[in-house]
Write a protein that holds these residues in place. Sequence first.
Motif, PDB file in Angstrom:
ATOM      1  N   THR A   7       0.368  -0.892   0.028  1.00 19.09           N
ATOM      2  CA  THR A   7      -0.178  -0.032  -0.550  1.00 19.09           C
ATOM      3  C   THR A   7       1.038   1.137  -0.092  1.00 19.09           C
ATOM      4  OG1 THR A   7      -1.955   1.379   1.235  1.00 19.09           O
ATOM      5  CG2 THR A   7      -0.447  -0.072   2.353  1.00 19.09           C
ATOM      6  N   THR A   8       0.399   2.356  -0.300  1.00 19.80           N
ATOM      7  CA  THR A   8       0.875   3.595   0.044  1.00 19.80           C
ATOM      8  C   THR A   8       0.719   4.436   0.903  1.00 19.80           C
ATOM      9  OG1 THR A   8       1.616   3.289  -2.430  1.00 19.80           O
ATOM     10  CG2 THR A   8       1.578   5.583  -1.259  1.00 19.80           C
ATOM     11  N   VAL A   9       1.875   4.894   1.218  1.00 16.75           N
ATOM     12  CA  VAL A   9       1.257   5.844   2.470  1.00 16.75           C
ATOM     13  C   VAL A   9       1.571   7.130   1.805  1.00 16.75           C
ATOM     14  CG1 VAL A   9       2.189   6.725   4.880  1.00 16.75           C
ATOM     15  CG2 VAL A   9       1.152   4.324   4.384  1.00 16.75           C
ATOM     16  N   ARG A  10       0.947   8.429   1.730  1.00 14.07           N
ATOM     17  CA  ARG A  10       1.003   9.779   1.572  1.00 14.07           C
ATOM     18  C   ARG A  10       0.929  10.693   3.178  1.00 14.07           C
ATOM     19  NH1 ARG A  10      -0.870   7.801  -3.156  1.00 14.07           N
ATOM     20  NH2 ARG A  10       0.359   8.593  -4.607  1.00 14.07           N
ATOM     21  N   ALA A  11       2.144  11.309   3.211  1.00 10.59           N
ATOM     22  CA  ALA A  11       1.838  12.010   4.451  1.00 10.59           C
ATOM     23  C   ALA A  11       2.393  13.699   4.460  1.00 10.59           C
ATOM     24  CB  ALA A  11       2.976  11.967   5.879  1.00 10.59           C
ATOM     25  N   ILE A  12       1.290  14.665   4.515  1.00 17.18           N
ATOM     26  CA  ILE A  12       1.843  16.260   4.039  1.00 17.18           C
ATOM     27  C   ILE A  12       2.053  16.169   5.297  1.00 17.18           C
ATOM     28  CG2 ILE A  12       0.623  17.716   3.019  1.00 17.18           C
ATOM     29  CD1 ILE A  12       0.691  15.929   1.052  1.00 17.18           C
ATOM     30  N   PHE A  13       3.267  17.658   5.323  1.00 20.54           N
ATOM     31  CA  PHE A  13       4.098  18.200   6.529  1.00 20.54           C
ATOM     32  C   PHE A  13       4.674  19.840   6.012  1.00 20.54           C
ATOM     33  CE2 PHE A  13       5.437  14.068   6.643  1.00 20.54           C
ATOM     34  CZ  PHE A  13       5.662  13.409   8.103  1.00 20.54           C
ATOM     35  N   GLU A  14       3.840  20.241   6.553  1.00 19.11           N
ATOM     36  CA  GLU A  14       4.154  22.010   6.402  1.00 19.11           C
ATOM     37  C   GLU A  14       5.632  22.581   5.732  1.00 19.11           C
ATOM     38  OE1 GLU A  14       0.977  24.757   8.700  1.00 19.11           O
ATOM     39  OE2 GLU A  14       2.054  23.510  10.090  1.00 19.11           O
ATOM     40  N   THR A  15       6.636  21.361   6.578  1.00 19.24           N
ATOM     41  CA  THR A  15       7.689  22.157   6.619  1.00 19.24           C
ATOM     42  C   THR A  15       8.841  21.163   5.591  1.00 19.24           C
ATOM     43  OG1 THR A  15       8.808  21.887   8.352  1.00 19.24           O
ATOM     44  CG2 THR A  15       8.212  23.149   8.310  1.00 19.24           C
ATOM     45  N   ARG A  16       9.772  21.829   4.793  1.00 12.68           N
ATOM     46  CA  ARG A  16      10.731  20.037   4.306  1.00 12.68           C
ATOM     47  C   ARG A  16      12.166  20.258   5.630  1.00 12.68           C
ATOM     48  NH1 ARG A  16      12.019  17.523  -0.177  1.00 12.68           N
ATOM     49  NH2 ARG A  16      11.119  19.817  -1.301  1.00 12.68           N
ATOM     50  N   GLU A  17      11.920  20.319   6.532  1.00 17.94           N
ATOM     51  CA  GLU A  17      12.616  20.070   7.814  1.00 17.94           C
ATOM     52  C   GLU A  17      11.913  18.769   8.329  1.00 17.94           C
ATOM     53  OE1 GLU A  17      14.191  22.011  11.684  1.00 17.94           O
ATOM     54  OE2 GLU A  17      12.738  22.677  10.815  1.00 17.94           O
ATOM     55  N   ALA A  18      10.457  19.513   8.313  1.00 14.78           N
ATOM     56  CA  ALA A  18       9.651  18.536   8.492  1.00 14.78           C
ATOM     57  C   ALA A  18       9.609  17.247   8.122  1.00 14.78           C
ATOM     58  CB  ALA A  18       8.419  18.614   9.092  1.00 14.78           C
ATOM     59  N   ALA A  19       9.425  16.804   6.405  1.00 15.88           N
ATOM     60  CA  ALA A  19       9.788  16.027   6.287  1.00 15.88           C
ATOM     61  C   ALA A  19      10.550  15.166   5.592  1.00 15.88           C
ATOM     62  CB  ALA A  19       9.497  16.612   4.319  1.00 15.88           C
ATOM     63  N   ASN A  20      12.014  16.283   6.218  1.00 11.17           N
ATOM     64  CA  ASN A  20      12.882  14.990   5.714  1.00 11.17           C
ATOM     65  C   ASN A  20      13.556  13.991   6.947  1.00 11.17           C
ATOM     66  OD1 ASN A  20      13.875  16.556   3.352  1.00 11.17           O
ATOM     67  ND2 ASN A  20      15.560  17.658   3.829  1.00 11.17           N
ATOM     68  N   ILE A  73       4.445  19.902   1.399  1.00  9.76           N
ATOM     69  CA  ILE A  73       5.646  19.190   1.559  1.00  9.76           C
ATOM     70  C   ILE A  73       4.985  17.415   1.719  1.00  9.76           C
ATOM     71  CG2 ILE A  73       7.938  18.024   1.513  1.00  9.76           C
ATOM     72  CD1 ILE A  73       7.769  20.936   0.747  1.00  9.76           C
ATOM     73  N   GLU A  74       4.823  16.262   0.303  1.00  8.54           N
ATOM     74  CA  GLU A  74       4.531  15.169   0.621  1.00  8.54           C
ATOM     75  C   GLU A  74       5.306  14.253   0.675  1.00  8.54           C
ATOM     76  OE1 GLU A  74       0.812  14.071  -2.393  1.00  8.54           O
ATOM     77  OE2 GLU A  74       2.884  12.893  -2.826  1.00  8.54           O
ATOM     78  N   VAL A  75       5.398  13.206   1.730  1.00  7.76           N
ATOM     79  CA  VAL A  75       6.281  11.967   1.867  1.00  7.76           C
ATOM     80  C   VAL A  75       5.350  11.122   1.385  1.00  7.76           C
ATOM     81  CG1 VAL A  75       7.828  11.162   3.055  1.00  7.76           C
ATOM     82  CG2 VAL A  75       7.889  12.834   3.157  1.00  7.76           C
ATOM     83  N   SER A  76       5.736  10.351  -0.509  1.00  6.71           N
ATOM     84  CA  SER A  76       4.960   9.097   0.560  1.00  6.71           C
ATOM     85  C   SER A  76       6.433   7.508   0.406  1.00  6.71           C
ATOM     86  CB  SER A  76       4.585   8.889  -1.228  1.00  6.71           C
ATOM     87  OG  SER A  76       4.990   9.203  -2.331  1.00  6.71           O
ATOM     88  N   VAL A  77       5.513   6.706   0.130  1.00 11.20           N
ATOM     89  CA  VAL A  77       6.596   5.439   0.025  1.00 11.20           C
ATOM     90  C   VAL A  77       5.389   3.909  -0.104  1.00 11.20           C
ATOM     91  CG1 VAL A  77       5.996   5.598   2.745  1.00 11.20           C
ATOM     92  CG2 VAL A  77       7.785   4.278   1.812  1.00 11.20           C
ATOM     93  N   ASP A  78       5.810   2.856  -0.192  1.00  8.56           N
ATOM     94  CA  ASP A  78       5.365   1.557  -0.676  1.00  8.56           C
ATOM     95  C   ASP A  78       5.732   1.062   0.377  1.00  8.56           C
ATOM     96  OD1 ASP A  78       3.812   2.606  -3.104  1.00  8.56           O
ATOM     97  OD2 ASP A  78       4.819   2.188  -4.470  1.00  8.56           O
ATOM     98  N   ILE A  79       4.307  -0.018   1.315  1.00  2.00           N
ATOM     99  CA  ILE A  79       4.954  -0.448   1.932  1.00  2.00           C
ATOM    100  C   ILE A  79       4.396  -1.704   2.327  1.00  2.00           C
ATOM    101  CG2 ILE A  79       6.024   1.496   3.417  1.00  2.00           C
ATOM    102  CD1 ILE A  79       3.673   0.706   5.011  1.00  2.00           C
ATOM    103  N   ALA A  80       4.607  -2.766   3.683  1.00  2.00           N
ATOM    104  CA  ALA A  80       4.037  -3.603   3.511  1.00  2.00           C
ATOM    105  C   ALA A  80       2.972  -3.211   3.596  1.00  2.00           C
ATOM    106  CB  ALA A  80       4.269  -4.805   4.029  1.00  2.00           C
ATOM    107  N   ALA A  81       0.937  -4.048   3.041  1.00  2.00           N
ATOM    108  CA  ALA A  81       0.011  -3.353   4.105  1.00  2.00           C
ATOM    109  C   ALA A  81       0.085  -4.171   5.939  1.00  2.00           C
ATOM    110  CB  ALA A  81      -1.064  -4.596   3.681  1.00  2.00           C
ATOM    111  N   ASP A  82       0.792  -4.630   6.057  1.00  2.00           N
ATOM    112  CA  ASP A  82       0.697  -4.962   7.213  1.00  2.00           C
ATOM    113  C   ASP A  82       1.389  -4.435   8.278  1.00  2.00           C
ATOM    114  OD1 ASP A  82       3.017  -6.126   6.724  1.00  2.00           O
ATOM    115  OD2 ASP A  82       2.980  -8.306   7.843  1.00  2.00           O
ATOM    116  N   ARG A  83       2.185  -3.568   7.537  1.00  2.00           N
ATOM    117  CA  ARG A  83       3.151  -1.868   8.432  1.00  2.00           C
ATOM    118  C   ARG A  83       2.322  -1.086   8.397  1.00  2.00           C
ATOM    119  NH1 ARG A  83       8.710  -2.567   6.669  1.00  2.00           N
ATOM    120  NH2 ARG A  83       9.325  -0.874   8.055  1.00  2.00           N
ATOM    121  N   LEU A  84       0.935  -0.738   7.697  1.00  2.00           N
ATOM    122  CA  LEU A  84       0.211   0.391   7.695  1.00  2.00           C
ATOM    123  C   LEU A  84      -0.434   0.533   9.033  1.00  2.00           C
ATOM    124  CD1 LEU A  84      -0.881   2.104   5.708  1.00  2.00           C
ATOM    125  CD2 LEU A  84      -2.938   0.725   5.864  1.00  2.00           C
TER     126      LEU A  84
END
Length: 102
Positions: A7-20, A73-84
Motif C-alpha cells: 500500500t502507499t502511504v502519503r503524509a503531508i508536512f508544512e516544512t521541508r525540515e519535517a519532511a526530511n 511537502i508530500e512524503v510517500s512510500v510503498d510498504i507492506a500492508a501489515d505495516r500501514l
Amino acid sequence: MSDSSTTTVRAIFETREAANLAVEHLVQKHGIPRPDIFVQSANDENSAGSVPSGGDVSSSGDVRTDAPIMGDIEVSVDIAADRLAAVQRSMGDLGAMRVSGL
C-alpha cells in the motif's frame, strides 16, 4: 498467513525540515530503503513548504527568498500492508498534517 500486499502511504508536512525528519525516521526506525521514499511538493508549485523553518531562515531570522514557500511537502512510500498502521502513526507523531494509506 500474513498479508503480502503493498500500500502507499502519503503524509503531508508544512516544512521541508519535517519532511526530511520523516524520511530519516522511515529509514532508521522502519528499515525502509531511502530510494523507496519519495519527497515532492504537495501541489503543482515548486515549494520548500508552507512555513519557513530550518534552512529557509537565516541566522539573523530573515526568511530566505531563494527557496519558495508556496505549499506543503508530500512524503510517500510503498510498504507492506501489515505495516500501514505503524507507519501512519509514526508520520502523525512527526507532525504530518494529513496521512493516508491507499
